[in-house]
Write a protein that holds these residues in place. Structure first.
Motif, PDB file in Angstrom:
ATOM      1  N   ALA A  52     -35.668 -41.454  26.427  1.00 12.93           N
ATOM      2  CA  ALA A  52     -37.108 -41.189  26.328  1.00 12.93           C
ATOM      3  C   ALA A  52     -37.820 -42.534  26.297  1.00 12.93           C
ATOM      4  O   ALA A  52     -37.247 -43.536  25.860  1.00 12.93           O
ATOM      5  N   ASP A  83     -40.801 -44.786  24.697  1.00 11.11           N
ATOM      6  CA  ASP A  83     -41.367 -44.751  23.342  1.00 11.11           C
ATOM      7  C   ASP A  83     -42.876 -44.964  23.306  1.00 11.11           C
ATOM      8  O   ASP A  83     -43.403 -45.805  24.038  1.00 11.11           O
ATOM      9  N   GLY A 104     -34.667 -44.268  13.889  1.00 13.14           N
ATOM     10  CA  GLY A 104     -34.499 -43.035  14.668  1.00 13.14           C
ATOM     11  C   GLY A 104     -34.621 -43.291  16.162  1.00 13.14           C
ATOM     12  O   GLY A 104     -33.791 -42.843  16.960  1.00 13.14           O
ATOM     13  N   LYS A 140     -31.493 -45.159  21.585  1.00 10.57           N
ATOM     14  CA  LYS A 140     -31.210 -46.227  22.546  1.00 10.57           C
ATOM     15  C   LYS A 140     -29.763 -46.706  22.396  1.00 10.57           C
ATOM     16  O   LYS A 140     -29.099 -47.022  23.374  1.00 10.57           O
ATOM     17  N   TRP A 199     -48.083 -36.356  28.754  1.00 10.15           N
ATOM     18  CA  TRP A 199     -46.700 -35.909  28.983  1.00 10.15           C
ATOM     19  C   TRP A 199     -46.397 -35.743  30.472  1.00 10.15           C
ATOM     20  O   TRP A 199     -45.314 -36.094  30.938  1.00 10.15           O
ATOM     21  N   ASN A 256     -41.924 -41.110  34.762  1.00 11.71           N
ATOM     22  CA  ASN A 256     -41.358 -42.471  34.731  1.00 11.71           C
ATOM     23  C   ASN A 256     -39.943 -42.514  35.296  1.00 11.71           C
ATOM     24  O   ASN A 256     -39.536 -43.503  35.911  1.00 11.71           O
ATOM     25  N   VAL A 275     -32.561 -37.533  25.230  1.00 10.63           N
ATOM     26  CA  VAL A 275     -33.851 -37.363  24.534  1.00 10.63           C
ATOM     27  C   VAL A 275     -33.605 -36.722  23.171  1.00 10.63           C
ATOM     28  O   VAL A 275     -32.560 -36.111  22.934  1.00 10.63           O
ATOM     29  N   GLY A 276     -34.591 -36.826  22.299  1.00  9.85           N
ATOM     30  CA  GLY A 276     -34.471 -36.211  20.980  1.00  9.85           C
ATOM     31  C   GLY A 276     -34.689 -34.710  21.050  1.00  9.85           C
ATOM     32  O   GLY A 276     -35.289 -34.190  21.993  1.00  9.85           O
ATOM     33  N   HIS A 335     -30.298 -35.079  21.547  1.00 12.82           N
ATOM     34  CA  HIS A 335     -29.603 -35.540  20.333  1.00 12.82           C
ATOM     35  C   HIS A 335     -30.360 -35.108  19.081  1.00 12.82           C
ATOM     36  O   HIS A 335     -31.514 -34.689  19.143  1.00 12.82           O
ATOM     37  N   VAL A 369     -32.099 -38.644  13.046  1.00 10.75           N
ATOM     38  CA  VAL A 369     -31.542 -39.508  12.002  1.00 10.75           C
ATOM     39  C   VAL A 369     -32.566 -39.614  10.884  1.00 10.75           C
ATOM     40  O   VAL A 369     -33.715 -40.012  11.127  1.00 10.75           O
TER      41      VAL A 369
HETATM   42  N1  MSP Z   1     -43.201 -40.820  24.361  1.00 13.00           N
HETATM   43  C1  MSP Z   1     -42.477 -39.631  24.035  1.00 13.00           C
HETATM   44  C2  MSP Z   1     -41.312 -39.440  24.987  1.00 13.00           C
HETATM   45  C3  MSP Z   1     -41.683 -39.386  26.432  1.00 13.00           C
HETATM   46  S1  MSP Z   1     -40.269 -39.263  27.427  1.00 13.00           S
HETATM   47  C4  MSP Z   1     -40.846 -38.967  28.943  1.00 13.00           C
HETATM   48  C5  MSP Z   1     -41.965 -39.715  22.607  1.00 13.00           C
HETATM   49  N2  MSP Z   1     -41.960 -40.926  22.069  1.00 13.00           N
HETATM   50  S2  MSP Z   1     -41.492 -41.265  20.571  1.00 13.00           S
HETATM   51  O1  MSP Z   1     -41.682 -42.679  20.417  1.00 13.00           O
HETATM   52  O2  MSP Z   1     -42.162 -40.420  19.655  1.00 13.00           O
HETATM   53  O3  MSP Z   1     -39.956 -40.913  20.486  1.00 13.00           O
HETATM   54  C6  MSP Z   1     -39.020 -41.549  21.328  1.00 13.00           C
HETATM   55  C7  MSP Z   1     -37.653 -40.902  21.181  1.00 13.00           C
HETATM   56  O4  MSP Z   1     -37.162 -41.144  19.872  1.00 13.00           O
HETATM   57  C8  MSP Z   1     -37.676 -39.380  21.345  1.00 13.00           C
HETATM   58  O5  MSP Z   1     -36.552 -38.960  22.088  1.00 13.00           O
HETATM   59  C9  MSP Z   1     -37.586 -38.865  19.941  1.00 13.00           C
HETATM   60  O6  MSP Z   1     -36.966 -37.616  19.858  1.00 13.00           O
HETATM   61  C10 MSP Z   1     -36.705 -39.934  19.320  1.00 13.00           C
HETATM   62  N3  MSP Z   1     -36.832 -39.991  17.881  1.00 13.00           N
HETATM   63  C11 MSP Z   1     -37.955 -40.169  17.142  1.00 13.00           C
HETATM   64  N4  MSP Z   1     -37.626 -40.116  15.831  1.00 13.00           N
HETATM   65  C12 MSP Z   1     -36.303 -39.929  15.687  1.00 13.00           C
HETATM   66  C13 MSP Z   1     -35.410 -39.823  14.619  1.00 13.00           C
HETATM   67  N5  MSP Z   1     -35.788 -39.910  13.364  1.00 13.00           N
HETATM   68  N6  MSP Z   1     -34.094 -39.651  14.901  1.00 13.00           N
HETATM   69  C14 MSP Z   1     -33.620 -39.599  16.181  1.00 13.00           C
HETATM   70  N7  MSP Z   1     -34.452 -39.684  17.216  1.00 13.00           N
HETATM   71  C15 MSP Z   1     -35.783 -39.836  16.997  1.00 13.00           C
HETATM   72  O7  MSP Z   1     -41.580 -38.699  22.078  1.00 13.00           O
END
Ligand code: MSP
Length: 653
Positions: free
Chosen positions: A19, A21, A30, A35, A235, A241, A266-267, A296, A299
């Motif tokens: 994903a 960020d 998390g 990554k 989204w 991307n 992805v989460g 996944h 965390v």
């Molecule tokens: N920007 C969107 C994703 C767009 S993909 C086309 C987004 N960004 S995010 O920064 O909120 O999250 C990025 C990734 O980190 C996501 O896959 C999300 O599920 C993951 N996680 C965010 N918090 C997390 C944890 N505490 N544990 C594991 N993964 C986590 O969503």
């Protein structure tokens, strides 16, 4: 766990993404988890000889990003530039080997978004309408009344959702319900793990509504090509991307080479966007679907959801500063079953560091180099074709492959550690020092070479999860292939030839003493942790003990016993409860060996016990005897070995 073999696999090419960020705050543990695990997959594919393209990036067109830039009185673009550097710095600290890093404000991304939006529009899948409803800015998602709890988004309860009423463009998601269901059914591996697939199937079965794909009156975003007063919903923008990065809309030849993606990591919170919205967009634009999406788990930090505002966020740079990136990578991959949720606490982290690294892998490497130096001037010549360790390594390689191919990363790394466990046990059992004393030079050669080879194979298998440490270990055991050139097929196999020049070095992971403080809550506590001493001082020489008479010795009844059952003692890190056959009876003995052995490793083992010790209660369990074990300096206790052909009850004297 059967997985779909992808077309790319057969072409020996693999396109992997994470994903992207949001950049309104720095990465936390998390986001770093995602990554790191993706990096392990990318490195595993490369190790397997597959040409791999690993993409990461930043999602910049979020309202939160825009707001954060304004709060800092910065131009949003300049703010995103600054955040890009922060993200890249953290990813470098964690040794993430991405091949490309995309930002959604880049021209190549804009070209792809506009092209894909236009294709959907031309297909008749985007139409104008009126949107009225709730919007959670933190999720960047429209919410239905039924999704809110007490009027709040359950993921962001500190925030009140906005009521939005505006002219929007809608994407006909509803049109793709049937094709999506068919795709899910025809491709069981499309979404993993299985529980998320079932969840998504239920959602699809319950029906799909069209979704808004534009925002009116906003400046921060990509204009819709057919209605430039509107920007593309973040989204719809972000998902593209994955195609943009490999040339969609800018380099069609490259796009043809790399699309479709083999795997999106992805989460669990965003699997719906990736397995319902994204494939529908691709179907509408006439593009192939990614082969697989893996959702996944989460965390947490000390059992709590990581959140900046709640003060439960953990900065991965702080964790990496503790022992370097590799122990963190290992912890996250080995401790959390991939696909499930996991937890991080400093206590647990230090405990696993001591057990897996200081006492196990680190200890094995140190013992090997010390023995090689002492007995063979650090040059080990091949002897024999490999005994027990060769068999363990072969079985571990096969289990490793199956697990890693199925994305059971935790099982893959556990397979590599089987070799490490076996290596330490092998040293304890073969006792090279006594072979040297007895002048059994041939056997000593065999044993030392076998240990060196086991360490080498384990290090090759650990390369994806601990890249720098693996390279260091390989160098110490005389592997001449450069780390990037290692190939599982060739270098992960037992090699019964080649002289090994063993190098000595500082302890890879000095043991940390158990922390006494409790309630550590995050990076602010680090300074205190730095004060925990590292056990690297040699123990002071003990005073010469008084000698005992043979009669005194004979008072201690040492007997051979066989372990019938073994289990952990609840709430104890060190103790195991054993049921043993002493020849005369069956009894319970509590032994402090839980850090060195898994209960299942012990069942059936022949051990030596003190049979006439007075009973004692340990953690509420009555122990009737003592198991004999020896610890190398600073290391874990290893059971005293006895020939398994000796029956229980035999006296040791
Ligand atoms: N920007 C969107 C994703 C767009 S993909 C086309 C987004 N960004 S995010 O920064 O909120 O999250 C990025 C990734 O980190 C996501 O896959 C999300 O599920 C993951 N996680 C965010 N918090 C997390 C944890 N505490 N544990 C594991 N993964 C986590 O969503």
């Amino acid at each position: 766990m059967a997985e779909v073999a992808t077309v790319r696999d057969s072409l020996m090419r693999f396109y992997l993404t994470t994903a992207i960020d949001y950049v309104n705050s720095r990465p936390h543990l998390g986001t770093a988890y995602e990554k790191i695990t993706a990096d392990v997959i990318a490195r595993y594919k490369r190790l397997s000889g597959i040409e791999t393209h690993f993409l990461m990036g930043n999602d910049e067109h979020s309202q939160n990003v825009y707001k954060r830039a304004l709060e800092r009185k910065m131009d949003p673009r300049a703010y995103c530039d600054q955040m890009e550097q922060e993200f890249r710095t953290v990813w470098t600290q964690l040794d993430i080997s991405f091949d490309d890093f995309i930002r959604t404000t880049e021209p190549r991304h804009k070209a792809a978004v506009q092209k894909l939006a236009q294709r959907c529009f031309d297909k008749g899948d985007i139409y104008e309408g009126q949107y009225e409803g709730w919007y959670c800015v933190s999720c960047e998602a429209f919410k239905q009344e039924k999704d809110l709890v007490d009027g709040k988004c359950p993921l962001h309860p500190a925030l009140t959702p906005e009521w939005i009423r505006e002219k929007n463009y809608f994407f006909r998601l509803s049109r793709y319900r049937e094709p999506l269901l068919e795709h899910f059914k025809a491709n069981p591996g499309f979404l993993r793990p299985e529980n998320r697939r079932n969840e998504m199937l239920r959602l699809l079965e319950s029906g799909l509504e069209d979704i808004s794909v534009s925002r009116a009156g906003q400046l921060w975003g990509i204009p819709l090509p057919f209605a430039p007063d509107n920007v593309v919903y973040v989204w719809f923008d972000a998902l593209i991307n994955y195609a943009a990065a490999v040339g969609y809309g800018s380099d069609e030849a490259r796009f043809a080479q790399w699309w479709p993606a083999d795997l999106h990591i992805v989460g669990k919170d965003i699997t719906r966007f990736h397995t319902v919205v994204w494939p529908a967009m691709l179907m509408s634009a006439g593009l192939a679907l990614p082969a697989q999406v893996f959702g996944h788990g989460w965390v947490n930090f000390g059992g709590q959801r990581m959140s900046k505002s709640l003060g439960t966020s953990l900065d991965p740079s702080d964790v990496a500063a503790r022992f370097g990136p590799d122990p963190l990578r290992l912890y996250l991959v080995k401790e959390i079953s991939y696909g499930g949720d996991g937890d991080f606490t400093w206590e647990r982290y230090e405990e696993r560091y001591n057990v897996d690294l200081a006492n196990n892998l680190g200890n094995l490497v140190s013992r090997l180099s010390a023995m090689a130096e002492k007995f063979r001037a650090s040059r080990l010549s091949p002897a024999g074709s490999g005994g027990r360790l060769a068999q363990v390594a072969e079985a571990a390689l096969s289990r490793y492959r199956t697990s890693m191919d199925a994305l059971a990363l935790h099982e893959g790394v556990a397979a590599a550690f089987q070799i490490v466990d076996a290596g330490n046990e092998f040293i304890a059992e073969t006792a090279p020092w006594s072979l040297a004393k007895k002048g059994e030079a041939g056997r000593l050669d065999e044993v030392l070479f076998e240990v060196a080879e086991a360490v080498r194979v384990a290090a090759v298998l650990l390369r994806p999860v601990m890249p720098a440490s693996s390279a260091e270990i390989l160098q110490r055991v005389g592997e001449s292939t450069a780390p990037e050139a290692l190939r599982l097929d060739r270098d992960g196999r037992w090699r019964a030839e080649g002289v090994r020049q063993i190098a000595k070095g500082a302890a890879l992971w000095p043991r940390v003493e158990e922390a006494t403080e409790t309630g550590r809550a995050g990076s602010a506590e680090r300074t205190r942790r730095e004060e925990i001493t590292v056990e690297d001082k040699p123990a002071a020489a003990p005073a010469e003990p008084a000698r005992i008479t043979i009669d005194e010795f004979m008072k201690v009844e040492l007997r051979v016993a066989k372990v019938l059952e073994a289990e952990a003692v609840p709430k104890s890190k060190k103790l195991l409860k054993l049921t043993v056959d002493t020849g005369a009876d069956q009894r319970t003995i509590v032994a402090g060996i839980a850090e060195a052995y898994q209960p299942e490793q012990l069942v059936g083992r022949t051990i030596v016990i003190v049979a006439n010790l007075q009973p004692a209660k340990l953690m509420g369990v009555e122990s009737n005897g003592m198991v004999l074990a020896a610890s190398p300096e600073g290391g874990l206790p290893m059971l005293v070995a006895v020939d398994p052909s000796i029956p229980p009850g035999a006296r040791v004297r």
